[in-house]
Design a protein around this motif. Structure first.
Motif, PDB file in Angstrom:
ATOM      1  N   SER A   1     -69.659  -9.440  10.241  1.00 17.98           N
ATOM      2  CA  SER A   1     -69.580 -10.128  11.541  1.00 17.98           C
ATOM      3  C   SER A   1     -69.607 -11.628  11.295  1.00 17.98           C
ATOM      4  CB  SER A   1     -70.817  -9.817  12.384  1.00 17.98           C
ATOM      5  OG  SER A   1     -70.741  -8.566  12.956  1.00 17.98           O
ATOM      6  N   ALA A   2     -69.424 -12.379  12.352  1.00 23.75           N
ATOM      7  CA  ALA A   2     -69.583 -13.834  12.270  1.00 23.75           C
ATOM      8  C   ALA A   2     -71.076 -14.163  12.212  1.00 23.75           C
ATOM      9  CB  ALA A   2     -68.966 -14.467  13.509  1.00 23.75           C
TER      10      ALA A   2
ATOM     11  N   ARG B   1     -67.036  -7.375  22.658  1.00 22.87           N
ATOM     12  CA  ARG B   1     -68.133  -8.025  21.931  1.00 22.87           C
ATOM     13  C   ARG B   1     -68.942  -7.004  21.134  1.00 22.87           C
ATOM     14  NH1 ARG B   1     -69.650 -13.367  23.186  1.00 22.87           N
ATOM     15  NH2 ARG B   1     -70.510 -13.235  21.086  1.00 22.87           N
ATOM     16  N   GLY B   2     -69.364  -7.408  19.965  1.00 25.24           N
ATOM     17  CA  GLY B   2     -70.108  -6.492  19.094  1.00 25.24           C
ATOM     18  C   GLY B   2     -69.192  -5.540  18.333  1.00 25.24           C
ATOM     19  N   GLY B   3     -67.881  -5.803  18.412  1.00 26.79           N
ATOM     20  CA  GLY B   3     -66.893  -4.849  17.908  1.00 26.79           C
ATOM     21  C   GLY B   3     -66.778  -4.737  16.394  1.00 26.79           C
ATOM     22  N   SER B   4     -67.495  -5.574  15.634  1.00 27.34           N
ATOM     23  CA  SER B   4     -67.432  -5.410  14.172  1.00 27.34           C
ATOM     24  C   SER B   4     -67.985  -4.048  13.762  1.00 27.34           C
ATOM     25  CB  SER B   4     -68.244  -6.496  13.470  1.00 27.34           C
ATOM     26  OG  SER B   4     -67.720  -7.747  13.779  1.00 27.34           O
ATOM     27  N   ASP B   5     -68.872  -3.501  14.584  1.00 26.09           N
ATOM     28  CA  ASP B   5     -69.369  -2.151  14.321  1.00 26.09           C
ATOM     29  C   ASP B   5     -68.204  -1.149  14.300  1.00 26.09           C
ATOM     30  OD1 ASP B   5     -72.050  -2.831  14.237  1.00 26.09           O
ATOM     31  OD2 ASP B   5     -72.391  -2.440  16.367  1.00 26.09           O
TER      32      ASP B   5
ATOM     33  N   GLU C   1     -65.492 -14.267  12.090  1.00 25.75           N
ATOM     34  CA  GLU C   1     -65.469 -13.155  11.138  1.00 25.75           C
ATOM     35  C   GLU C   1     -64.556 -13.507   9.955  1.00 25.75           C
ATOM     36  OE1 GLU C   1     -66.031 -12.631  14.286  1.00 25.75           O
ATOM     37  OE2 GLU C   1     -67.630 -11.148  14.259  1.00 25.75           O
TER      38      GLU C   1
ATOM     39  N   PHE D   1     -64.268  -7.090  13.906  1.00 24.75           N
ATOM     40  CA  PHE D   1     -64.033  -7.599  15.256  1.00 24.75           C
ATOM     41  C   PHE D   1     -62.563  -7.739  15.673  1.00 24.75           C
ATOM     42  CE2 PHE D   1     -64.895 -11.385  18.342  1.00 24.75           C
ATOM     43  CZ  PHE D   1     -65.129 -10.540  19.406  1.00 24.75           C
TER      44      PHE D   1
ATOM     45  N   THR E   1     -69.706 -16.903  17.157  1.00 18.57           N
ATOM     46  CA  THR E   1     -68.683 -16.410  18.095  1.00 18.57           C
ATOM     47  C   THR E   1     -68.816 -17.108  19.455  1.00 18.57           C
ATOM     48  OG1 THR E   1     -68.809 -14.287  16.982  1.00 18.57           O
ATOM     49  CG2 THR E   1     -67.650 -14.314  19.077  1.00 18.57           C
TER      50      THR E   1
ATOM     51  N   LYS F   1     -74.788 -18.285  18.315  1.00 21.10           N
ATOM     52  CA  LYS F   1     -73.968 -17.414  17.467  1.00 21.10           C
ATOM     53  C   LYS F   1     -72.622 -18.121  17.278  1.00 21.10           C
ATOM     54  CE  LYS F   1     -73.998 -12.897  18.433  1.00 21.10           C
ATOM     55  NZ  LYS F   1     -73.833 -11.654  19.213  1.00 21.10           N
TER      56      LYS F   1
HETATM   57  N1  ASP Z   1     -68.923 -11.680  16.485  1.00 18.10           N
HETATM   58  C1  ASP Z   1     -68.561 -10.783  17.515  1.00 18.10           C
HETATM   59  C2  ASP Z   1     -69.554 -10.893  18.662  1.00 18.10           C
HETATM   60  O1  ASP Z   1     -70.416 -11.753  18.639  1.00 18.10           O
HETATM   61  C3  ASP Z   1     -68.394  -9.390  17.025  1.00 18.10           C
HETATM   62  C4  ASP Z   1     -69.596  -8.787  16.353  1.00 18.10           C
HETATM   63  O2  ASP Z   1     -70.563  -9.485  16.062  1.00 18.10           O
HETATM   64  O3  ASP Z   1     -69.580  -7.589  16.111  1.00 18.10           O
HETATM   65  O4  ASP Z   1     -69.439 -10.163  19.596  1.00 18.10           O
END
Ligand code: ASP
Length: 438
Positions: free
Chosen positions: A37-38, A183-187, A115, A169, A50, A48
């Motif tokens: 992730s970033a 958002r959070g899509g690196s998962d 990322e 991401f 992002t 953050k």
């Molecule tokens: N950097 C992106 C976010 O803050 C994706 C991630 O962290 O998974 O949503």
């Protein structure tokens, strides 16, 4: 043994933490492929990367450049490389990125650069191959992941490489431009890579030691979940547990690849395993977890002989479908049905319009609307095989003096969902948790 490891934002926050990540990876030769992730927050009140990048996009839209906002992004990456003490010309990569941000001028492209830059640095740190997600993760026309195309491209890109680092991401849309997940899509990216290389396990490294049986802001120190099935997690994550992006189980679930949630800051901790139901290890507890979400609206419809009227439910649902509104639950009785909808989709005029369209479509005797409803799911494989679980659940809620507005038990007997007033939400979660865990 082949592991794909995804490291979240806090695991990338600064050079010291990244050095810790390097140790984790190098301590196990099967940790070959890494998704990052970033950089996230270093301390509370920090930004953050992002979020800084979304600011760049706003500045660019307003002023035609993002010089001010990009300064903070630049400073973050320069300090990370300095702390890592690696011979990597980050300034040159940042200069190029800043130019591309202006020429590409798309929100997704800009947001994805955290990322991208982070993966470039981590590849350098590990001496691993950098694989740009733009070249190997593809979206379909409708915006969903093009799994088949992505899995093939990823496995080709990493074949022959001893180790590889791939930014999370984002990927490439059908228009040829960078496109991000939500958002959070690196998962999700981590899960896609795990599926592509047919990993033995997908390790998701974060800043907590796994899932807790309920929200720690509501119950003090809830128990940790050691093992949870994909199905249970869907019921819980969808209701609000947010350690892992709820869409990230889909790619791995099809291939029965377990996910392990691990803590970068406490690698020895066992974490939580997310597994197919066939590999589920019961904890001995009937209930695995309790989670919920506030702000639902219930549209209650009553009509005599509803049960005999062919197509009644279909006509009601068509009204919502035509408005593009998803329905969460549909509890029914002989002459009644209720639609439970996330209130976010029903602003005032919209709700009135829907009710009026339902009246026209099915001429009901009554339509009533109940707002400010919270849904709480009590989830556990153990629930199907033990007698009296529902009785305990409802007793606990009654003893807490909470009125239940709606009940829905999934046919899998994996979960019971109750609807209560928003105001009773926290108390209800506590009552259920204490009944089954204390
Ligand atoms: N950097 C992106 C976010 O803050 C994706 C991630 O962290 O998974 O949503």
């Amino acid at each position: 043994m082949l592991k794909v490891c995804k490291f979240g934002g806090t695991s990338m926050a600064d050079g010291n933490v990244i050095n810790g990540v390097k140790k984790i990876i190098e301590s196990d030769a099967s940790r070959k492929y890494v998704v990052v992730s970033a950089p996230g927050k270093r301390y509370s009140g920090d930004s953050k990367v992002t979020d800084l990048l979304y600011k760049c996009h706003s500045e660019l839209t307003e002023k035609g450049n993002c010089k001010e906002s990009f300064k903070a992004v630049r400073a973050r990456f320069v300090s990370i490389v300095k702390e890592l003490n690696i011979p990597f010309n980050i300034e040159a990569v940042l200069d190029e990125t800043e130019k591309l941000i202006v020429s590409e001028n798309s929100e997704d492209f800009i947001a994805s650069r955290g990322e991208y830059l982070c993966a470039r640095i981590v590849a350098e740190v590990l001496g691993a191959k950098f694989v740009d997600a733009y070249d190997v993760v593809f979206f379909k026309e409708d915006g969903s992941l093009d799994g088949a195309k992505s899995y093939k491209a990823i496995s080709e890109a990493v074949s022959g490489a001893n180790s590889a680092v791939i930014p999370g991401f984002y990927g490439k849309g059908t228009d040829g431009r960078v496109k991000t997940f939500s958002r959070g899509g690196s998962d999700i990216s981590g899960a896609v890579v795990a599926r592509a290389v047919n990993a033995t396990v997908y390790e998701n490294w974060t800043d907590v030691s796994g899932f807790l049986a309920c929200d720690p802001r509501i119950v003090d120190s809830p128990v940790k979940i050691k093992c949870i099935s994909y199905k249970e997690l869907r019921e819980l994550s969808y209701m609000g547990a947010n350690v892992l992006h709820s869409d990230s189980i889909f790619p791995v679930r099809k291939a029965n690849i377990p996910i392990k949630i691990k803590n970068t800051f406490n690698p020895a901790d066992e974490g939580t395993s997310i597994v197919p139901s066939s590999r589920y290890v019961p904890s001995g507890n009937i209930v695995t977890g309790v989670a919920g979400k506030k702000n639902f609206t219930v549209i209650f419809i009553e009509k005599s002989h509803m049960n005999a009227e062919v197509g009644f439910i279909c006509k009601v649902l068509t009204v919502l479908m035509d408005e593009g509104i998803p329905v969460e639950h549909i509890p029914t009785g002989t002459d009644t049905m209720s639609l439970v909808v996330d209130s976010g989709y029903l602003k005032k005029e919209k709700l009135e319009e829907i009710v009026s369209k339902i009246k026209t479509a099915v001429s009901p005797d009554t339509v009533r609307v109940l707002e400010d409803v919270a849904l709480i799911a009590t989830v556990g494989h153990g629930m199907s095989s033990s007698v009296g679980t529902s009785a305990r659940l409802f007793n606990a809620i009654a003893n807490a003096n909470i009125n239940i507005k709606m009940i829905d038990q999934g046919s899998s007997e994996l979960n019971v969902i109750v609807g209560v007033n928003n105001d009773d939400y926290e108390n209800c979660i506590r009552a259920i948790y204490y009944e089954f865990f204390r």
